[in-house]
Design an enzyme around this catalytic site. Structure first.
Site, PDB file in Angstrom:
ATOM      1  N   TYR A 127       1.250  -1.213   0.025  1.00 56.08           N
ATOM      2  CA  TYR A 127      -0.026  -0.364  -0.194  1.00 56.08           C
ATOM      3  C   TYR A 127       1.053   1.408   0.406  1.00 56.08           C
ATOM      4  O   TYR A 127       2.047   1.021  -0.283  1.00 56.08           O
ATOM      5  CB  TYR A 127      -0.876  -0.157   0.945  1.00 56.08           C
ATOM      6  CG  TYR A 127      -0.743   0.112   2.622  1.00 56.08           C
ATOM      7  CD1 TYR A 127       0.723   0.460   3.218  1.00 56.08           C
ATOM      8  CD2 TYR A 127      -1.534  -0.333   3.175  1.00 56.08           C
ATOM      9  CE1 TYR A 127       0.512   0.406   3.876  1.00 56.08           C
ATOM     10  CE2 TYR A 127      -1.651  -0.691   5.216  1.00 56.08           C
ATOM     11  CZ  TYR A 127      -0.468   0.147   5.541  1.00 56.08           C
ATOM     12  OH  TYR A 127      -0.500  -0.457   6.408  1.00 56.08           O
ATOM     13  N   GLU A 128       0.273   2.390  -0.267  1.00 56.56           N
ATOM     14  CA  GLU A 128       0.751   3.889  -0.097  1.00 56.56           C
ATOM     15  C   GLU A 128       2.075   3.878  -1.783  1.00 56.56           C
ATOM     16  O   GLU A 128       2.392   4.359  -1.633  1.00 56.56           O
ATOM     17  CB  GLU A 128       1.932   4.307   0.423  1.00 56.56           C
ATOM     18  CG  GLU A 128       0.664   3.973   1.955  1.00 56.56           C
ATOM     19  CD  GLU A 128      -0.856   5.524   1.500  1.00 56.56           C
ATOM     20  OE1 GLU A 128      -0.501   5.938   0.985  1.00 56.56           O
ATOM     21  OE2 GLU A 128      -1.760   5.129   2.463  1.00 56.56           O
ATOM     22  N   GLY A 129       1.764   3.202  -2.904  1.00 53.47           N
ATOM     23  CA  GLY A 129       2.539   2.800  -3.670  1.00 53.47           C
ATOM     24  C   GLY A 129       3.336   1.472  -3.772  1.00 53.47           C
ATOM     25  O   GLY A 129       4.176   1.599  -2.665  1.00 53.47           O
TER      26      GLY A 129
END
Lengths: 570, 570
Positions: free
Chosen positions: A428-430
């Site tokens: 997550y978050e890239g």
């Protein structure tokens, strides 16, 4: 086996390794004295040890669930949130004008890391609020700030980030959520968002969603995206939660780990929202929040690594097995291969934590001085901190399970929970792959200048260390020289696939070299002591990994697409 | 996304990579012609695709459970077992005199790998029986063989291995289970055993436990341990299951994965058992079973890797994201970093499978020729095959999850199940650390001779490849030369901790070099084709990892114990 906050490690590292003196020397953070920093870390550490760590298993055993459209959180999480909020920890770096402490991001980073080591699934809730606070602080109107910031900072309300849609994950520009002007300054938001961490809870008076959506005149792609704040309950004239907004939690995801954190599918059916920042300026505002979140997620990885390491060390010291050698404790911690695992875990935690804190220091210096070179340093280190932190979290949790032997695979031990929980941080978050592409793409649009400046510092310290620690200094210097050559090679590639093909190994190698650099700093501050011993372990045994990684990074895309999809499937 | 058995890969590898012609050229295995091998692999592949793969999710969603002392298995597992048994797959390498097929272990290994890729938790059941069959075949009396082997081979009964006790895991010599002579040739077995895979089921007429226990005159340690067969139901005069024996399943472990396989705590309360082999000769008999099982567990890792790879490839080809480049499929499989992950997975699966099959070929040659050099080769490759197979399983499952992005963390996708299930393979049948210590300890008691002979073969092939593939040949030759130097250094260390400290990195490096060697063989057989392309990817990008690993392996224990346990905890 209780969690113990690594306060003394932070104190040492802030002073001797990552240059926090620079931050404390600025006007903006002049009050961040050594005493103040120690007090903050100790107080946060106590919260983590006494309040949050006991909740860790609760989240796993009693996952958040959806009942009649309402999220019911794990036992004790409501009290945990209240303790975090009451301690002022949500607003540790938030503006003092709105009730925050205004302290450096470096301290926020340390506190978030500790909270993650104690109870990752709960820590994710304040982390989401912190990102929202920063986005509103920098992009929202004064009116929105006055209404939302005090309540988010106090923890009365909570915040979330709504980016992803089923067909728009890493490619956020593909999103289809719509925002129609209502004519009264508000907007009607309609669409579905997925993977919304802490999309709802049963312990705050309101839940404020930052939602990316497209205005009617928004062009396709990221340039047509705007940001809106969409509260669960519409604030009344006094700013209190009033009428329910037209949004709901459709379902919770059934995840491999992090069960204490409700991951929601959110449905917006003409929900009322307020524009944050400029029309079509959503990505800019979102990047504020995402950079914060990326560093935070790196800290999650390091925190879990610390927790998993402590857990494994305690187990190894208790577990007797085999014939003890003379003078040995009789525990498996005295077996060479187990000791190798423990030393590797400890050395890697130190390296990842250093990178994390160095990134935070750069952000603070950027904020305090406005200097472009600090901004470039922060931008460069953010993807490295995210990936190295999360990979260290996964690797240490994996090694920690291995230290447990058969017990590691049994859920009651708790080792498996670290392993399952932390896995999402690489996604997550890239995803970590996206981070690596950011490093060799966007972050090298300066021709590799920011990277070169950092490598220059690494070499400068290595040169200075030659007199005292010649072998370690030489190893770090040589590694950084190979990194410099590879960086120049990458920055010189015009076809982006030649960069992207080696992006992940390059980032890992960069992390290894930085780890060597910070370990060397620690050794210089503790000659002949435990810090030098650990540094020697890292630099001699783990740093050499960079050679294979950098060899891979310099090949480019040649042969990468040599097999067709059909041939890949055979 | 259904599992597809990699039959053509085996066919290619048997012929061109691992020298199966040697096996087929022996008298003992003369019937293992190419046609026969293809028929066997195809038939087993069909079982895996059509019967076992559909059960994979069942085991995870509906774990085996204990009801009133009886194990209830996952839906469909009983039918799955019956199909495996009816196909004759349990006895594929078992003696024909007792109903087995008498085929090479190489084929058994391939079949087990496929079954593991289709449904690991079910595959573990026949794997346990196979180990028992081999132990009884080599060590049991004729009477025991006549009674047990036909029923184990037909699948009418199932077998288990009972080694571990709470205080005796890796240190099996510490076990305390007792065997008292009953005076009638049988023994009364009393004690508790843990981690008993498939300790019970509800689909065979009997469950036969091979139990390690100590006779009254057994000395402490491994030299005082004997092996017994202890059936759940005592066979009557006709050899049919009769009276219940004094043993029971106390509980099932709550594991991170492999939920379809019941992991039992077994209690023996004066249960009737029969001695297998000599009194106090239990470890020798057990090693027969464990070597078999180690290769089998390596195959489990490779099988899961294959399954996870296919799963990720299918997802990547379906998932659209980002702006497709011209001529691209538009799927994420055409993104450079995703393609890097897919190529790495595929190249690593090939390498691990090669090592696995090469080990199996050595076992077959040992069995067929009785030659000591084949025995030494098999002994050397067994720990490497176990570790490389299982590590590849874990890494490919991890990368497969990453390819899925956010979906990878959601259980419904199935990617997470591979990741959770395969993790135990690095732990059971001797942790991977124990395997590595075996490699640099026991397997180097010959002064490194067996390793040197293998490295000699690697260099010989590399020399021959120089004309056609000079760059690849040179890379493999250089890597094997560094491996040779490190092997000599390790074999020369008298203090075992100097070997053990680098055992795990050394084993990984050995695996990398072997991977390069077998990829080179494949490239030689397919010049300019897909095999050469994949070999080039592996040798240029992944093989260089050996340098960092071998550097670490040559440091010895220096500094390894430099931090006290107290300092480790700070």
């Amino acid at each position: 086996m209780p969690y113990r906050a690594p306060v003394s490690d932070y104190e040492f590292m802030l002073r001797h390794v990552v240059g926090f003196d620079d931050v404390a020397g600025t006007d903006r953070f002049a009050e961040a004295s050594e005493d103040m920093v120690s007090a903050i870390l100790s107080e946060a550490g106590r919260l983590c040890e006494e309040v949050m760590a006991p909740l860790q298993r609760n989240g796993d055993l009693h996952p958040a669930r959806l009942e009649n459209g309402v999220v019911r959180t794990s036992p004790g999480f409501a009290e945990g949130w209240k303790a975090i909020a009451d301690g002022g920890w949500i607003g540790i770096s938030a503006p003092q004008d709105f009730g925050g402490m205004g302290l450096p991001v470096t301290l926020l980073t340390a506190v978030n890391e500790m909270m993650s080591g104690a109870c990752l699934s709960l820590e994710l809730a304040p982390l989401m609020s912190m990102g929202q606070i920063e986005a509103l602080e920098h992009h929202a109107s004064d009116e929105l700030k006055q209404l939302y910031l005090p309540k988010l900072i106090s923890g009365e309300w909570a915040g979330t980030m709504n980016l992803t849609e089923p067909q728009a994950g890493s490619d956020v520009g593909a999103l289809s959520t719509k925002a129609e002007p209502n004519g009264d300054g508000t907007y009607a938001i309609s669409g579905q968002k997925i993977y919304i961490s802490w999309g709802d809870n049963d312990f705050t008076g309101n839940v404020c969603h930052l939602v990316l959506a497209r205005l009617p005149d928004g062009v396709p792609g990221t340039k047509g995206i705007s940001l809106f704040v969409v509260p669960k309950y519409l604030p009344d004239d006094a700013g209190n939660p009033g009428k329910a907004n037209s949004l709901k939690v459709v379902s919770l995801e059934h995840k491999m780990g992090l069960h204490g954190s409700p991951t929601c599918v959110m449905q917006y059916d003409g929900a009322t929202g307020w524009l944050v920042g400029e029309p079509h300026g959503g990505m800019k505002a979102m990047f504020t929040m995402m950079n914060n979140a990326r560093l935070g997620v790196g800290g999650q990885g390091v925190g879990v690594a610390e927790g998993a390491y402590q857990h494994a060390l305690a187990y190894a010291q208790e577990r007797k097995q085999g014939r003890p050698a003379e003078g040995s404790s009789g525990s498996i911690a005295d077996h060479a291969d187990v000791r190798r695992m423990l030393m590797t875990m400890k050395a890697d935690v130190f390296a990842a934590r250093s990178i994390l804190l160095a990134c935070a220091v750069a952000i603070d210096m950027q904020n305090a001085t406005g200097q472009a070179d600090w901004a470039a340093r922060a931008a460069l280190l953010t993807p490295i901190a995210k990936v190295c932190g999360t990979e260290t979290g996964m690797e240490v949790a994996d090694t920690g399970m291995q230290v447990h032997g058969g017990m590691g695979f049994i859920e009651e031990t708790g080792a498996a929970q670290y392993y399952r929980d932390v896995r999402v941080t690489a996604i997550y978050e890239g995803t970590n792959g996206i981070q690596a592409m950011d490093l060799v793409g966007r972050k090298m649009m300066d021709g590799g200048e920011a990277a070169a400046a950092l490598i220059e510092e690494i070499q400068s310290q290595a040169e200075q260390a030659r007199a005292k620690l010649p072998d370690l200094a030489e190893a770090v210097w040589q590694a950084s020289e190979t990194l410099r050559e590879t960086t120049e090679w990458l920055a010189g590639q015009k076809d982006m696939n030649d960069r992207f093909a080696g992006a992940v190994p390059y980032l890992h190698a960069f992390g290894r070299v930085l780890g060597g650099h910070y370990h060397l700093a620690a050794a210089l501050a503790d000659p002949g002591g435990a810090r030098e011993c650990l540094a020697r372990y890292y630099i001699r045994r783990l740093l050499p990994e960079h050679t294979g990684l950098l060899a891979q990074a310099q090949i480019g895309a040649e042969g990468l697409f040599g097999l067709s999809l059909e041939e890949l499937a055979v």
